[in-house]
Design a protein around this motif. Structure first.
Motif, PDB file in Angstrom:
ATOM      1  N   GLN A   1       0.834  -1.179   0.000  1.00 24.99           N
ATOM      2  CA  GLN A   1       0.000   0.000   0.000  1.00 24.99           C
ATOM      3  C   GLN A   1       0.885   1.252   0.000  1.00 24.99           C
ATOM      4  OE1 GLN A   1      -3.205  -0.303  -0.211  1.00 24.99           O
ATOM      5  NE2 GLN A   1      -3.895   1.811   0.044  1.00 24.99           N
ATOM      6  N   VAL A   2       0.567   2.189  -0.866  1.00 27.72           N
ATOM      7  CA  VAL A   2       1.312   3.442  -0.974  1.00 27.72           C
ATOM      8  C   VAL A   2       0.361   4.590  -0.689  1.00 27.72           C
ATOM      9  CG1 VAL A   2       2.623   4.957  -2.493  1.00 27.72           C
ATOM     10  CG2 VAL A   2       2.920   2.474  -2.656  1.00 27.72           C
ATOM     11  N   GLU A   3       0.758   5.459   0.213  1.00 22.68           N
ATOM     12  CA  GLU A   3      -0.038   6.648   0.521  1.00 22.68           C
ATOM     13  C   GLU A   3       0.570   7.844  -0.205  1.00 22.68           C
ATOM     14  OE1 GLU A   3      -0.461   7.417   4.667  1.00 22.68           O
ATOM     15  OE2 GLU A   3      -1.506   9.322   4.386  1.00 22.68           O
ATOM     16  N   LEU A   4      -0.304   8.657  -0.796  1.00 24.45           N
ATOM     17  CA  LEU A   4       0.126   9.847  -1.529  1.00 24.45           C
ATOM     18  C   LEU A   4      -0.509  11.078  -0.897  1.00 24.45           C
ATOM     19  CD1 LEU A   4      -0.447   8.498  -5.163  1.00 24.45           C
ATOM     20  CD2 LEU A   4       1.685   8.498  -3.870  1.00 24.45           C
ATOM     21  N   VAL A   5       0.295  12.099  -0.639  1.00 24.18           N
ATOM     22  CA  VAL A   5      -0.193  13.323  -0.019  1.00 24.18           C
ATOM     23  C   VAL A   5       0.258  14.520  -0.841  1.00 24.18           C
ATOM     24  CG1 VAL A   5      -0.232  14.748   2.043  1.00 24.18           C
ATOM     25  CG2 VAL A   5      -0.120  12.252   2.264  1.00 24.18           C
ATOM     26  N   GLU A   6      -0.728  15.226  -1.437  1.00 21.94           N
ATOM     27  CA  GLU A   6      -0.429  16.400  -2.259  1.00 21.94           C
ATOM     28  C   GLU A   6      -0.402  17.662  -1.414  1.00 21.94           C
ATOM     29  OE1 GLU A   6      -3.436  14.089  -5.023  1.00 21.94           O
ATOM     30  OE2 GLU A   6      -3.309  14.610  -2.905  1.00 21.94           O
ATOM     31  N   SER A   7       0.315  18.654  -1.929  1.00 21.82           N
ATOM     32  CA  SER A   7       0.316  19.992  -1.331  1.00 21.82           C
ATOM     33  C   SER A   7       0.711  20.991  -2.406  1.00 21.82           C
ATOM     34  CB  SER A   7       1.285  20.056  -0.147  1.00 21.82           C
ATOM     35  OG  SER A   7       2.607  19.767  -0.565  1.00 21.82           O
ATOM     36  N   ALA A  24       5.167  10.431  -1.450  1.00 23.01           N
ATOM     37  CA  ALA A  24       4.756   9.027  -1.499  1.00 23.01           C
ATOM     38  C   ALA A  24       5.385   8.264  -0.341  1.00 23.01           C
ATOM     39  CB  ALA A  24       5.180   8.412  -2.824  1.00 23.01           C
ATOM     40  N   SER A  25       4.624   7.332   0.217  1.00 23.32           N
ATOM     41  CA  SER A  25       5.114   6.585   1.370  1.00 23.32           C
ATOM     42  C   SER A  25       5.964   5.392   0.978  1.00 23.32           C
ATOM     43  CB  SER A  25       3.938   6.098   2.228  1.00 23.32           C
ATOM     44  OG  SER A  25       3.127   5.197   1.500  1.00 23.32           O
ATOM     45  N   GLY A  26       6.018   5.059  -0.332  1.00 21.25           N
ATOM     46  CA  GLY A  26       6.790   3.916  -0.764  1.00 21.25           C
ATOM     47  C   GLY A  26       7.169   4.017  -2.218  1.00 21.25           C
ATOM     48  N   TYR A  27       7.810   2.930  -2.719  1.00 19.94           N
ATOM     49  CA  TYR A  27       8.259   2.919  -4.115  1.00 19.94           C
ATOM     50  C   TYR A  27       7.080   2.773  -5.067  1.00 19.94           C
ATOM     51  CZ  TYR A  27       9.982   1.031  -8.501  1.00 19.94           C
ATOM     52  OH  TYR A  27      10.201   0.808  -9.817  1.00 19.94           O
ATOM     53  N   THR A  28       7.170   3.500  -6.198  1.00 21.95           N
ATOM     54  CA  THR A  28       6.202   3.337  -7.272  1.00 21.95           C
ATOM     55  C   THR A  28       6.947   3.328  -8.600  1.00 21.95           C
ATOM     56  OG1 THR A  28       5.848   5.710  -7.475  1.00 21.95           O
ATOM     57  CG2 THR A  28       4.389   4.523  -5.975  1.00 21.95           C
ATOM     58  N   TYR A  29       6.363   2.739  -9.621  1.00 15.58           N
ATOM     59  CA  TYR A  29       6.986   2.629 -10.943  1.00 15.58           C
ATOM     60  C   TYR A  29       6.689   3.837 -11.817  1.00 15.58           C
ATOM     61  CZ  TYR A  29       7.895   0.775 -15.621  1.00 15.58           C
ATOM     62  OH  TYR A  29       8.350   0.580 -16.887  1.00 15.58           O
ATOM     63  N   TYR A  91      -6.321  18.950  -8.609  1.00 14.56           N
ATOM     64  CA  TYR A  91      -5.197  18.195  -9.130  1.00 14.56           C
ATOM     65  C   TYR A  91      -4.910  17.010  -8.211  1.00 14.56           C
ATOM     66  CZ  TYR A  91      -4.154  21.637 -12.695  1.00 14.56           C
ATOM     67  OH  TYR A  91      -4.227  22.452 -13.809  1.00 14.56           O
ATOM     68  N   TYR A  92      -4.759  15.839  -8.842  1.00 14.57           N
ATOM     69  CA  TYR A  92      -4.536  14.604  -8.103  1.00 14.57           C
ATOM     70  C   TYR A  92      -3.210  13.969  -8.494  1.00 14.57           C
ATOM     71  CZ  TYR A  92      -9.548  14.821  -7.110  1.00 14.57           C
ATOM     72  OH  TYR A  92     -10.797  15.211  -6.704  1.00 14.57           O
ATOM     73  N   CYS A  93      -2.521  13.481  -7.496  1.00 16.18           N
ATOM     74  CA  CYS A  93      -1.333  12.667  -7.707  1.00 16.18           C
ATOM     75  C   CYS A  93      -1.775  11.203  -7.761  1.00 16.18           C
ATOM     76  CB  CYS A  93      -0.382  12.903  -6.536  1.00 16.18           C
ATOM     77  SG  CYS A  93       1.072  11.870  -6.507  1.00 16.18           S
ATOM     78  N   LYS A 110      -3.496   2.585  -9.259  1.00 17.16           N
ATOM     79  CA  LYS A 110      -4.034   1.951  -8.058  1.00 17.16           C
ATOM     80  C   LYS A 110      -4.086   2.919  -6.883  1.00 17.16           C
ATOM     81  CE  LYS A 110      -3.295  -2.044  -5.019  1.00 17.16           C
ATOM     82  NZ  LYS A 110      -2.459  -3.250  -4.778  1.00 17.16           N
ATOM     83  N   TYR A 111      -3.145   3.854  -6.840  1.00 15.78           N
ATOM     84  CA  TYR A 111      -3.025   4.728  -5.678  1.00 15.78           C
ATOM     85  C   TYR A 111      -3.307   6.171  -6.077  1.00 15.78           C
ATOM     86  CZ  TYR A 111      -0.493   0.612  -4.108  1.00 15.78           C
ATOM     87  OH  TYR A 111      -0.139  -0.672  -3.805  1.00 15.78           O
ATOM     88  N   TRP A 112      -4.067   6.854  -5.222  1.00 18.45           N
ATOM     89  CA  TRP A 112      -4.461   8.239  -5.476  1.00 18.45           C
ATOM     90  C   TRP A 112      -4.315   9.075  -4.218  1.00 18.45           C
ATOM     91  CZ3 TRP A 112      -5.896  10.161 -10.204  1.00 18.45           C
ATOM     92  CH2 TRP A 112      -6.122   9.235 -11.216  1.00 18.45           C
ATOM     93  N   GLY A 113      -3.928  10.337  -4.412  1.00 10.97           N
ATOM     94  CA  GLY A 113      -3.940  11.281  -3.318  1.00 10.97           C
ATOM     95  C   GLY A 113      -5.319  11.885  -3.148  1.00 10.97           C
ATOM     96  N   GLN A 114      -5.441  12.768  -2.160  1.00 12.39           N
ATOM     97  CA  GLN A 114      -6.737  13.358  -1.840  1.00 12.39           C
ATOM     98  C   GLN A 114      -7.065  14.560  -2.721  1.00 12.39           C
ATOM     99  OE1 GLN A 114      -3.972  14.012  -0.269  1.00 12.39           O
ATOM    100  NE2 GLN A 114      -3.965  16.230   0.062  1.00 12.39           N
TER     101      GLN A 114
END
Length: 122
Positions: A1-7, A24-29, A91-93, A110-114
């Motif tokens: 699971q990867v958490e994404l936080v935009e600012s 990002a809380s972890g690795y992504t491709y 805008y979404y990451c 699979k993973y989206w920020g807020q």
């Protein structure tokens, strides 16, 4: 699971600049930015492949926006210059692994920020 936080969103006049960040809380491709205005579909803005640093851009932002990454910080950026009122959107990451299709399809992620709001006034 990867958490994404935009600012980094906000309000700016046409012609101005903003820089968005996504931690990002972890690795992504592959990491991308999408945007969605009220009443419109979510559209692709830009993408970066985290190992090769290869980038792709939507036609409407080419030459104005730049996507980049800081691998040491697991952070994605979107530098937005020469902003126009039509850039106004949430805008979404987004991030995904290697087994995906077109970078511009939201369904591949699979993973989206807020989301972070960008408003450009004329």
């Amino acid at each position: 699971q990867v958490e994404l936080v935009e600012s980094g969103g906000g309000s700016v006049q046409a012609g101005g600049s903003l820089r968005l960040s996504c931690a990002a809380s972890g690795y992504t491709y592959c990491m991308s930015w999408f945007r969605q205005a009220p009443g419109k579909e979510r559209g692709a803005v830009a993408a970066i492949y985290t190992v090769s640093s290869r980038t792709s851009y939507g036609d409407s932002v080419k030459g104005r926006f730049t996507i980049s990454q800081d691998n040491a910080k697991n952070t994605l950026y979107l530098q937005m210059n020469s902003l126009k009122p039509e850039d106004t959107a949430m805008y979404y990451c987004a991030a995904r692994g290697p087994n995906g299709g077109r970078w511009s399809s939201p369904n591949e992620y699979k993973y989206w920020g807020q989301g972070t709001q960008v408003t450009v006034s004329s």
